[in-house]
Design a protein around this motif. Structure first.
Motif, mmCIF file in Angstrom:
data_model
loop_
_atom_site.group_PDB
_atom_site.id
_atom_site.type_symbol
_atom_site.label_atom_id
_atom_site.label_comp_id
_atom_site.label_asym_id
_atom_site.label_seq_id
_atom_site.Cartn_x
_atom_site.Cartn_y
_atom_site.Cartn_z
ATOM 1 N N LEU A 128 30.255 -17.291 27.326
ATOM 2 C CA LEU A 128 30.179 -17.381 25.876
ATOM 3 C C LEU A 128 29.024 -16.544 25.329
ATOM 4 N N GLN A 129 27.867 -16.606 25.980
ATOM 5 C CA GLN A 129 26.717 -15.813 25.531
ATOM 6 C C GLN A 129 27.022 -14.317 25.635
ATOM 7 N N ALA A 130 27.680 -13.902 26.720
ATOM 8 C CA ALA A 130 28.024 -12.494 26.893
ATOM 9 C C ALA A 130 29.053 -12.058 25.845
ATOM 10 N N ALA A 131 30.004 -12.930 25.533
ATOM 11 C CA ALA A 131 31.001 -12.612 24.503
ATOM 12 C C ALA A 131 30.333 -12.431 23.143
ATOM 13 N N LYS A 132 29.332 -13.254 22.860
ATOM 14 C CA LYS A 132 28.609 -13.116 21.587
ATOM 15 C C LYS A 132 27.853 -11.792 21.533
ATOM 16 N N THR A 150 22.684 3.945 30.721
ATOM 17 C CA THR A 150 23.784 3.914 31.690
ATOM 18 C C THR A 150 23.717 2.646 32.539
ATOM 19 N N GLY A 151 24.835 1.930 32.572
ATOM 20 C CA GLY A 151 24.940 0.750 33.426
ATOM 21 C C GLY A 151 24.577 -0.567 32.763
ATOM 22 N N ALA A 152 23.938 -0.534 31.604
ATOM 23 C CA ALA A 152 23.534 -1.786 30.955
ATOM 24 C C ALA A 152 24.743 -2.600 30.515
ATOM 25 N N ILE A 153 25.741 -1.924 29.967
ATOM 26 C CA ILE A 153 26.932 -2.653 29.514
ATOM 27 C C ILE A 153 27.656 -3.298 30.693
ATOM 28 N N ASN A 154 27.580 -2.666 31.863
ATOM 29 C CA ASN A 154 28.228 -3.230 33.048
ATOM 30 C C ASN A 154 27.647 -4.590 33.409
ATOM 31 N N VAL A 155 26.349 -4.755 33.215
ATOM 32 C CA VAL A 155 25.704 -6.026 33.538
ATOM 33 C C VAL A 155 26.184 -7.118 32.570
ATOM 34 N N VAL A 156 26.313 -6.771 31.291
ATOM 35 C CA VAL A 156 26.822 -7.746 30.311
ATOM 36 C C VAL A 156 28.278 -8.094 30.625
ATOM 37 N N ILE A 157 29.078 -7.102 31.003
ATOM 38 C CA ILE A 157 30.474 -7.355 31.377
ATOM 39 C C ILE A 157 30.533 -8.265 32.603
ATOM 40 N N LYS A 169 15.508 -1.280 25.151
ATOM 41 C CA LYS A 169 15.434 -0.459 26.362
ATOM 42 C C LYS A 169 14.742 -1.212 27.493
ATOM 43 N N GLY A 170 13.718 -1.990 27.162
ATOM 44 C CA GLY A 170 13.034 -2.806 28.166
ATOM 45 C C GLY A 170 13.943 -3.864 28.753
ATOM 46 N N ILE A 171 14.719 -4.521 27.903
ATOM 47 C CA ILE A 171 15.677 -5.530 28.383
ATOM 48 C C ILE A 171 16.723 -4.859 29.266
ATOM 49 N N CYS A 172 17.182 -3.671 28.850
ATOM 50 C CA CYS A 172 18.175 -2.934 29.645
ATOM 51 C C CYS A 172 17.636 -2.635 31.040
ATOM 52 N N GLY A 173 16.411 -2.172 31.101
ATOM 53 C CA GLY A 173 15.812 -1.881 32.402
ATOM 54 C C GLY A 173 15.729 -3.117 33.271
ATOM 55 N N ARG A 174 15.357 -4.235 32.664
ATOM 56 C CA ARG A 174 15.214 -5.486 33.412
ATOM 57 C C ARG A 174 16.568 -5.981 33.923
ATOM 58 N N ILE A 175 17.593 -5.976 33.073
ATOM 59 C CA ILE A 175 18.889 -6.505 33.512
ATOM 60 C C ILE A 175 19.542 -5.592 34.547
ATOM 61 N N LYS A 176 19.298 -4.298 34.441
ATOM 62 C CA LYS A 176 19.840 -3.375 35.448
ATOM 63 C C LYS A 176 19.163 -3.582 36.801
ATOM 64 N N ARG A 177 17.848 -3.794 36.780
ATOM 65 C CA ARG A 177 17.103 -4.027 38.027
ATOM 66 C C ARG A 177 17.582 -5.298 38.726
ATOM 67 N N ARG A 178 17.765 -6.362 37.928
ATOM 68 C CA ARG A 178 18.160 -7.650 38.503
ATOM 69 C C ARG A 178 19.666 -7.765 38.724
ATOM 70 N N LYS A 179 20.436 -6.889 38.059
ATOM 71 C CA LYS A 179 21.896 -6.891 38.123
ATOM 72 C C LYS A 179 22.514 -8.167 37.546
ATOM 73 N N HIS A 180 21.788 -8.827 36.664
ATOM 74 C CA HIS A 180 22.324 -9.962 35.909
ATOM 75 C C HIS A 180 21.459 -10.207 34.682
ATOM 76 N N CYS A 181 22.017 -10.963 33.753
ATOM 77 C CA CYS A 181 21.294 -11.312 32.518
ATOM 78 C C CYS A 181 20.981 -12.803 32.532
ATOM 79 N N THR A 182 19.815 -13.149 32.051
ATOM 80 C CA THR A 182 19.514 -14.557 31.820
ATOM 81 C C THR A 182 20.051 -14.925 30.444
ATOM 82 N N GLU A 183 20.087 -16.208 30.150
ATOM 83 C CA GLU A 183 20.507 -16.637 28.811
ATOM 84 C C GLU A 183 19.569 -16.066 27.755
ATOM 85 N N GLU A 184 18.284 -15.990 28.082
ATOM 86 C CA GLU A 184 17.298 -15.432 27.151
ATOM 87 C C GLU A 184 17.572 -13.947 26.882
ATOM 88 N N ASP A 185 17.911 -13.194 27.938
ATOM 89 C CA ASP A 185 18.248 -11.779 27.771
ATOM 90 C C ASP A 185 19.437 -11.617 26.838
#
Length: 131
Positions: A79-83, A62-69, A24-40
């Protein structure tokens, strides 16, 4: 039974064990930034492999999967997102339906574009879960 227990204890020695709260913490972070780092992405992939509860926790945000997509269709971390999506497909029917809805078309496009073999293998595993 003991063998499986020992295997489970040793499976993630190189990665930290993540709980639903961590996801949930990672979800909040990626939603705020609107992108994922490799570490995320790495943490999410490991968390999904560790526990179906982690997958459910992610899907409920809500919205977390959109950031991964977004990372899946981007150029830097496909590749990281596909994994991550591949490991997410280990979830229940609701999760797999959400993957099909949000990422299905992109996964099929990547399968048709045979230039990135590791990406294709990851996508094949995800699509195989739907059958």
């Amino acid at each position: 039974l003991h063998r499986h227990s020992a295997f489970d204890q040793n499976r993630f020695l190189e990665s930290e064990i993540l709980k639903e709260e961590d996801v949930k913490g990672i979800c909040g972070r990626i939603k705020r930034r609107k992108h994922c780092t490799e570490e995320d992405l790495e943490k999410l992939g490991n968390a999904f492999f560790q526990s179906e509860a982690n997958i459910s926790a992610f899907i409920k945000v809500t919205g977390a999967i959109n950031v991964v997509i977004k990372e899946l269709i981007g150029l830097e971390r496909q590749l990281q997102a596909a994994k991550v999506i591949c490991n997410m497909s280990l979830g229940d029917e609701v999760c797999c339906n959400k993957i099909a809805l949000f990422a299905g078309a992109y996964l099929m496009i990547f399968l048709k574009n045979l230039s990135n073999v590791p990406l294709i293998v990851s996508n094949f595993h995800v699509i195989k879960e739907f059958n």
